[in-house]
Design a protein around this motif. Structure first.
Motif, PDB file in Angstrom:
ATOM      1  N   GLY A   9      -8.241  13.454 -19.422  1.00 22.67           N
ATOM      2  CA  GLY A   9      -9.407  14.323 -19.546  1.00 22.67           C
ATOM      3  C   GLY A   9      -9.481  14.937 -20.928  1.00 22.67           C
ATOM      4  N   ALA A  10     -10.583  14.672 -21.647  1.00 25.19           N
ATOM      5  CA  ALA A  10     -10.743  15.172 -23.007  1.00 25.19           C
ATOM      6  C   ALA A  10     -11.840  16.223 -23.085  1.00 25.19           C
ATOM      7  N   GLY A  11     -11.996  17.000 -21.999  1.00 22.94           N
ATOM      8  CA  GLY A  11     -12.864  18.161 -22.045  1.00 22.94           C
ATOM      9  C   GLY A  11     -12.137  19.318 -22.708  1.00 22.94           C
ATOM     10  N   PRO A  12     -12.689  20.538 -22.661  1.00 22.45           N
ATOM     11  CA  PRO A  12     -12.029  21.672 -23.296  1.00 22.45           C
ATOM     12  C   PRO A  12     -10.601  21.909 -22.816  1.00 22.45           C
ATOM     13  N   ALA A  13     -10.337  21.748 -21.515  1.00 27.29           N
ATOM     14  CA  ALA A  13      -8.983  21.988 -20.999  1.00 27.29           C
ATOM     15  C   ALA A  13      -8.000  20.969 -21.555  1.00 27.29           C
ATOM     16  N   GLY A  14      -8.381  19.681 -21.531  1.00 24.74           N
ATOM     17  CA  GLY A  14      -7.484  18.653 -22.020  1.00 24.74           C
ATOM     18  C   GLY A  14      -7.222  18.756 -23.512  1.00 24.74           C
ATOM     19  N   LEU A  15      -8.279  18.994 -24.300  1.00 25.24           N
ATOM     20  CA  LEU A  15      -8.115  19.097 -25.746  1.00 25.24           C
ATOM     21  C   LEU A  15      -7.338  20.346 -26.138  1.00 25.24           C
ATOM     22  N   ALA A  16      -7.593  21.468 -25.450  1.00 24.10           N
ATOM     23  CA  ALA A  16      -6.824  22.689 -25.738  1.00 24.10           C
ATOM     24  C   ALA A  16      -5.348  22.481 -25.409  1.00 24.10           C
ATOM     25  N   THR A  17      -5.065  21.748 -24.322  1.00 20.33           N
ATOM     26  CA  THR A  17      -3.677  21.445 -23.985  1.00 20.33           C
ATOM     27  C   THR A  17      -3.025  20.613 -25.080  1.00 20.33           C
ATOM     28  N   ALA A  18      -3.753  19.625 -25.597  1.00 25.23           N
ATOM     29  CA  ALA A  18      -3.222  18.790 -26.674  1.00 25.23           C
ATOM     30  C   ALA A  18      -2.931  19.626 -27.924  1.00 25.23           C
ATOM     31  N   ILE A  19      -3.833  20.558 -28.249  1.00 29.39           N
ATOM     32  CA  ILE A  19      -3.624  21.404 -29.424  1.00 29.39           C
ATOM     33  C   ILE A  19      -2.386  22.277 -29.233  1.00 29.39           C
ATOM     34  N   HIS A  20      -2.263  22.907 -28.047  1.00 30.59           N
ATOM     35  CA  HIS A  20      -1.072  23.715 -27.769  1.00 30.59           C
ATOM     36  C   HIS A  20       0.190  22.870 -27.870  1.00 30.59           C
ATOM     37  N   ALA A  21       0.136  21.638 -27.343  1.00 30.06           N
ATOM     38  CA  ALA A  21       1.301  20.758 -27.385  1.00 30.06           C
ATOM     39  C   ALA A  21       1.717  20.466 -28.824  1.00 30.06           C
ATOM     40  N   ARG A  22       0.755  20.118 -29.671  1.00 35.50           N
ATOM     41  CA  ARG A  22       1.079  19.791 -31.057  1.00 35.50           C
ATOM     42  C   ARG A  22       1.599  21.016 -31.807  1.00 35.50           C
ATOM     43  N   LEU A  23       1.026  22.193 -31.527  1.00 35.73           N
ATOM     44  CA  LEU A  23       1.520  23.406 -32.174  1.00 35.73           C
ATOM     45  C   LEU A  23       2.954  23.721 -31.754  1.00 35.73           C
ATOM     46  N   ALA A  24       3.342  23.231 -30.567  1.00 36.01           N
ATOM     47  CA  ALA A  24       4.713  23.433 -30.066  1.00 36.01           C
ATOM     48  C   ALA A  24       5.637  22.282 -30.455  1.00 36.01           C
ATOM     49  N   GLY A  25       5.129  21.318 -31.225  1.00 36.70           N
ATOM     50  CA  GLY A  25       5.960  20.212 -31.667  1.00 36.70           C
ATOM     51  C   GLY A  25       6.082  19.069 -30.687  1.00 36.70           C
ATOM     52  N   LEU A  26       5.203  19.015 -29.677  1.00 38.65           N
ATOM     53  CA  LEU A  26       5.229  17.944 -28.687  1.00 38.65           C
ATOM     54  C   LEU A  26       4.153  16.909 -29.023  1.00 38.65           C
ATOM     55  N   SER A  27       4.454  15.646 -28.743  1.00 38.11           N
ATOM     56  CA  SER A  27       3.460  14.596 -28.945  1.00 38.11           C
ATOM     57  C   SER A  27       2.524  14.543 -27.737  1.00 38.11           C
ATOM     58  N   ALA A  28       1.277  14.111 -27.970  1.00 34.81           N
ATOM     59  CA  ALA A  28       0.282  14.116 -26.895  1.00 34.81           C
ATOM     60  C   ALA A  28      -0.691  12.963 -27.074  1.00 34.81           C
ATOM     61  N   ILE A  29      -0.975  12.275 -25.974  1.00 38.18           N
ATOM     62  CA  ILE A  29      -2.043  11.287 -25.904  1.00 38.18           C
ATOM     63  C   ILE A  29      -3.091  11.819 -24.941  1.00 38.18           C
ATOM     64  N   VAL A  30      -4.360  11.817 -25.359  1.00 43.48           N
ATOM     65  CA  VAL A  30      -5.456  12.309 -24.532  1.00 43.48           C
ATOM     66  C   VAL A  30      -6.369  11.135 -24.191  1.00 43.48           C
ATOM     67  N   LEU A  31      -6.608  10.925 -22.901  1.00 42.63           N
ATOM     68  CA  LEU A  31      -7.453   9.830 -22.433  1.00 42.63           C
ATOM     69  C   LEU A  31      -8.697  10.387 -21.765  1.00 42.63           C
ATOM     70  N   ASP A  32      -9.812   9.687 -21.919  1.00 52.63           N
ATOM     71  CA  ASP A  32     -11.011  10.036 -21.171  1.00 52.63           C
ATOM     72  C   ASP A  32     -11.862   8.794 -21.005  1.00 52.63           C
ATOM     73  N   LYS A  33     -12.350   8.581 -19.799  1.00 52.10           N
ATOM     74  CA  LYS A  33     -13.181   7.403 -19.541  1.00 52.10           C
ATOM     75  C   LYS A  33     -14.532   7.497 -20.241  1.00 52.10           C
ATOM     76  N   ARG A  34     -14.931   8.712 -20.602  1.00 55.63           N
ATOM     77  CA  ARG A  34     -16.207   8.903 -21.298  1.00 55.63           C
ATOM     78  C   ARG A  34     -16.002   8.774 -22.806  1.00 55.63           C
ATOM     79  N   SER A  35     -17.034   8.344 -23.487  1.00 52.31           N
ATOM     80  CA  SER A  35     -17.008   8.368 -24.945  1.00 52.31           C
ATOM     81  C   SER A  35     -17.845   9.526 -25.486  1.00 52.31           C
ATOM     82  N   GLU A  36     -18.783  10.038 -24.668  1.00 52.65           N
ATOM     83  CA  GLU A  36     -19.608  11.195 -25.026  1.00 52.65           C
ATOM     84  C   GLU A  36     -19.185  12.360 -24.142  1.00 52.65           C
TER      85      GLU A  36
END
Length: 231
Positions: A9-36
Motif C-alpha cells: 500500500g503506497a497511500g499516506p500510511a504506507g509511504l509514511a511508514t517507509a519514511i519512518h523506516a528509512r529515518l531509522a536506518g531500515l530498508s523498505a520496499i513499498v508496493l501498490d497495485k495502483r499507479s495513480e
C-alpha cells in the motif's frame, strides 16, 4: 533478504511508514497495485497532521495546498464554527500529498514499486516472511498491511473483524474557483454530508458521504442548494 520492511500500500500510511523506516536506518520496499495514488476523501489535515509532515521532512507542493484556520458546520440555519488554537491545518489535494510523500520516501532510499500487487504471504523463518507479488517473490523481516479498508494483508493475518453499522459511500469532485473561506465547511442534511475543503489557491474540493443507496454527485449536490449556488 530483499528489505527489512515489505509495505503493501503506497497511500499516506504506507509511504509514511517507509519514511519512518528509512529515518531509522531500515530498508523498505513499498508496493501498490495502483499507479495513480488518488482517492475520494475530504483532503483536510488537522494541525497535528501538518506537524507530522514537518517531522517527516515532507513538503506538499504549493499548487495543491492552502492553510486552514478551522472547521465550520452548517445545518440549515444553524452554524457552529471552531478555529484551531495550536497552528494551522492544511487543505491538500490528495495527489499533491501523494506526490510529496512519494518524493520524500524515494529521496531517503525507499524502493517504490507501483503497479505491483501483493498476492499472499507466509512466514518462512522466525525472522523472515516471503511475500508473493505479481512481479515475483520478495523476502523481508516484516510485512506491513497499509492496503486500506479491505486489507488483504490483515485478512491473511486473521485480524479481520466483521463489519458493523451501516455502510456509507463517498464521492468527490474539484471546482476551479478561489476558496471563499479558510475553513473546512461541513454541510449537514438528513441522509448526507458535504465536506468542502480549500485545497489550492484556485481549487475547492467537495466530498459527499452518504448511506448505501445509489446516488450521483449532481443528485447529492442538489440536496444542498446553498452550496450548489456557490459552486
Amino acid at each position: 533478504m530483499d528489505a527489512d520492511l515489505l509495505i503493501v500500500g503506497a497511500g499516506p500510511a504506507g509511504l509514511a511508514t517507509a519514511i519512518h523506516a528509512r529515518l531509522a536506518g531500515l530498508s523498505a520496499i513499498v508496493l501498490d497495485k495502483r499507479s495513480e495514488l488518488d482517492k475520494a476523501c475530504g483532503e483536510g489535515l488537522m494541525p497535528a497532521g501538518v506537524r507530522e509532515l514537518e517531522l517527516l521532512g515532507v513538503e506538499v507542493p504549493s499548487w495543491g495546498r492552502t492553510p486552514l484556520a478551522g472547521i465550520r458546520y452548517l445545518d440549515g440555519e444553524v452554524v457552529a464554527e471552531g478555529r484551531f488554537l495550536a497552528g494551522a491545518g492544511l487543505g491538500v489535494r490528495r495527489l499533491a500529498l501523494s506526490e510529496a510523500l512519494r518524493a520524500r520516501a524515494v529521496a531517503l532510499g525507499a524502493d517504490l514499486r507501483l503497479g505491483v500487487s501483493a498476492d499472499d504471504w507466509r512466514r518462512t523463518a522466525p525472522d523472515q516472511i516471503e511475500l508473493s507479488t505479481t512481479s515475483g517473490a520478495l523476502s523481508g523481516r516484516l510485512v506491513v498491511g497499509a492496503d486500506g479498508l479491505h486489507s488483504a494483508v490483515r485478512r491473511r493475518a486473521g485480524l479481520e473483524l466483521p463489519e458493523t453499522g451501516p455502510r456509507r459511500f463517498g464521492v468527490r469532485r474539484h471546482f476551479a474557483l478561489a476558496p471563499w473561506t479558510d475553513l473546512v465547511e461541513v454541510h449537514w442534511q438528513d441522509d448526507a454530508e458535504a465536506y468542502v475543503t480549500p485545497v489550492g489557491p484556485e481549487l475547492v474540493g467537495v466530498a459527499f458521504l452518504w448511506p448505501g443507496k445509489s446516488a450521483s454527485f449532481d443528485s447529492l449536490l442538489a440536496r444542498f442548494p446553498r452550496l450548489a449556488a456557490r459552486l
